[in-house]
Write a protein that holds these residues in place. Structure first.
Motif, PDB file in Angstrom:
ATOM      1  N   VAL A   1       0.819  -1.204   0.000  1.00 49.24           N
ATOM      2  CA  VAL A   1       0.000   0.000   0.000  1.00 49.24           C
ATOM      3  C   VAL A   1       0.859   1.262   0.000  1.00 49.24           C
ATOM      4  O   VAL A   1       0.571   2.233  -0.705  1.00 49.24           O
ATOM      5  CB  VAL A   1      -0.950  -0.009   1.218  1.00 49.24           C
ATOM      6  CG1 VAL A   1      -1.678   1.322   1.339  1.00 49.24           C
ATOM      7  CG2 VAL A   1      -1.954  -1.153   1.100  1.00 49.24           C
ATOM      8  N   TYR A   2       1.932   1.263   0.780  1.00 50.66           N
ATOM      9  CA  TYR A   2       2.759   2.470   0.866  1.00 50.66           C
ATOM     10  C   TYR A   2       3.398   2.792  -0.474  1.00 50.66           C
ATOM     11  O   TYR A   2       3.568   3.965  -0.834  1.00 50.66           O
ATOM     12  CB  TYR A   2       3.833   2.311   1.953  1.00 50.66           C
ATOM     13  CG  TYR A   2       4.939   1.322   1.621  1.00 50.66           C
ATOM     14  CD1 TYR A   2       6.077   1.730   0.926  1.00 50.66           C
ATOM     15  CD2 TYR A   2       4.836  -0.009   2.007  1.00 50.66           C
ATOM     16  CE1 TYR A   2       7.081   0.823   0.617  1.00 50.66           C
ATOM     17  CE2 TYR A   2       5.829  -0.915   1.705  1.00 50.66           C
ATOM     18  CZ  TYR A   2       6.953  -0.496   1.005  1.00 50.66           C
ATOM     19  OH  TYR A   2       7.942  -1.387   0.696  1.00 50.66           O
ATOM     20  N   PHE A   3       3.750   1.756  -1.246  1.00 52.54           N
ATOM     21  CA  PHE A   3       4.360   1.984  -2.561  1.00 52.54           C
ATOM     22  C   PHE A   3       3.325   2.540  -3.531  1.00 52.54           C
ATOM     23  O   PHE A   3       3.624   3.441  -4.329  1.00 52.54           O
ATOM     24  CB  PHE A   3       4.958   0.684  -3.099  1.00 52.54           C
ATOM     25  CG  PHE A   3       5.727   0.856  -4.381  1.00 52.54           C
ATOM     26  CD1 PHE A   3       6.996   1.415  -4.381  1.00 52.54           C
ATOM     27  CD2 PHE A   3       5.169   0.479  -5.600  1.00 52.54           C
ATOM     28  CE1 PHE A   3       7.706   1.592  -5.561  1.00 52.54           C
ATOM     29  CE2 PHE A   3       5.866   0.641  -6.786  1.00 52.54           C
ATOM     30  CZ  PHE A   3       7.140   1.200  -6.765  1.00 52.54           C
ATOM     31  N   ARG A   4       2.102   2.031  -3.483  1.00 53.64           N
ATOM     32  CA  ARG A   4       1.034   2.551  -4.334  1.00 53.64           C
ATOM     33  C   ARG A   4       0.784   4.024  -4.042  1.00 53.64           C
ATOM     34  O   ARG A   4       0.638   4.840  -4.956  1.00 53.64           O
ATOM     35  CB  ARG A   4      -0.257   1.766  -4.095  1.00 53.64           C
ATOM     36  CG  ARG A   4      -0.218   0.313  -4.534  1.00 53.64           C
ATOM     37  CD  ARG A   4      -1.596  -0.305  -4.395  1.00 53.64           C
ATOM     38  NE  ARG A   4      -1.606  -1.707  -4.763  1.00 53.64           N
ATOM     39  CZ  ARG A   4      -2.696  -2.409  -5.001  1.00 53.64           C
ATOM     40  NH1 ARG A   4      -3.872  -1.823  -4.881  1.00 53.64           N
ATOM     41  NH2 ARG A   4      -2.625  -3.672  -5.344  1.00 53.64           N
ATOM     42  N   ALA A   5       0.717   4.336  -2.748  1.00 53.81           N
ATOM     43  CA  ALA A   5       0.461   5.726  -2.359  1.00 53.81           C
ATOM     44  C   ALA A   5       1.590   6.645  -2.807  1.00 53.81           C
ATOM     45  O   ALA A   5       1.349   7.763  -3.268  1.00 53.81           O
ATOM     46  CB  ALA A   5       0.280   5.810  -0.848  1.00 53.81           C
ATOM     47  N   ALA A   6       2.836   6.180  -2.713  1.00 44.75           N
ATOM     48  CA  ALA A   6       3.975   7.011  -3.103  1.00 44.75           C
ATOM     49  C   ALA A   6       4.011   7.240  -4.608  1.00 44.75           C
ATOM     50  O   ALA A   6       4.397   8.323  -5.082  1.00 44.75           O
ATOM     51  CB  ALA A   6       5.274   6.353  -2.639  1.00 44.75           C
TER      52      ALA A   6
END
Length: 294
Positions: free
Chosen positions: A169-174
């Motif tokens: 999720v953090y990679f998608r958001a970034a």
């Protein structure tokens, strides 16, 4: 995901209903969507009239009729379909559809647009080779080919990161701001490149009367350029208005930020508080037991 946590679907439905209650805002959104649809369809119709009535029609024989597929398919695919692929999440009628389904529709429209763009590029190269016209000498061709190369890179990245549910999720958001910006950059650049191509074609093709004398064909293509510019402007306005976001997207984004920023949250009330904060205190806090993140 949140192991054992209550579903956020009730919150999603509340947000959707509240958005629809804001009739003034929804009416403006529907008005802009309708105008953009009218402009897009009118652009495709004018492009078809241009190549069939003023040019040599459509064919696949290496002649001018084959070249005519180039402007027509670019308008249909690279501009019209790509434009609606960009705003598909903003259509109110789709807000009750699952996010995964909308991702497939978004990706599908982009794939069809790319296929039409590739066919149009093949048509223009065939025409140039048949007529012994040099390839890739104009600014229009340089930017156009660069965009045709960038477009599949954008699609592959989007499918790998957002459509396949394995990316953290953090990679998608970034990556999301980059994905959005590059998509809008490609879309705007395609319209600008099309306008260059129209002008180039009219200057080369119109001799007597010349382009500068404003014959009917020149007026029609100039109007086509204005319609495409207005179409692009409307779509960019729609997609950059935060109040017209898909309600489910707002809630999911809040939850994603909570997971990424807080790590393993043991108190479910803290997650709910973050949702309340990011939706301007429109969602009431829900009490629950402390639960571990899955």
């Amino acid at each position: 995901g949140l192991g054992g946590q209550k579903s956020d679907q009730p919150t999603v439905h509340v947000e959707t209903r509240r958005c629809w209650r804001k009739m003034e805002n929804c009416k403006r959104l529907i008005l802009f969507l309708t105008l953009s649809l009218v402009l897009g369809i009118s652009s495709v119709v004018l492009a078809f009239i241009w190549v069939v009535y003023y040019r040599e029609g459509l064919g696949w024989d290496g002649g001018a009729a084959e070249f005519n597929w180039h402007p027509l398919l670019m308008v249909m695919g690279f501009i019209f379909l790509q434009g609606f692929a960009i705003i598909v999440y903003r259509l109110p009628w789709t807000w009750r559809c699952s996010k995964q389904k909308m991702k497939f529709i978004h990706a599908g429209l982009n794939v069809v647009a790319f296929i039409l763009a590739v066919i149009s590029v093949v048509a223009v190269f065939d025409f140039h080779n048949e007529k012994s016209i040099p390839n890739m000498y104009s600014l229009h061709s340089w930017i156009g080919l660069a965009l045709v190369v960038m477009y599949p890179a954008q699609m592959v990245t989007g499918i790998a990161v957002y459509l396949i549910p394995v990316t953290p999720v953090y990679f998608r958001a970034a990556l999301m701001p980059v994905h959005i910006y590059s998509g809008l950059f490609i879309f705007g650049s395609v319209i600008a490149t099309a306008l260059m191509g129209f002008t180039e074609k009219l200057i080369f093709s119109l001799k007597s009367p010349a382009y500068k004398d404003s014959p009917p064909e020149a007026v029609l293509v100039n109007v086509l350029g204005l319609l495409l510019s207005a179409f692009g402007g409307l779509l960019l306005w729609i997609v950059t208005r935060p109040e017209w976001k898909r309600p489910r997207e707002q809630v999911e984004l809040t939850l994603a930020n909570s997971r990424a920023g807080l790590g393993e949250i043991k108190d479910n009330t803290a997650v709910n508080a973050r949702v309340d904060l990011d939706t301007n205190n429109e969602t009431r806090r829900r009490n629950g037991k402390g639960e571990e993140l899955g």
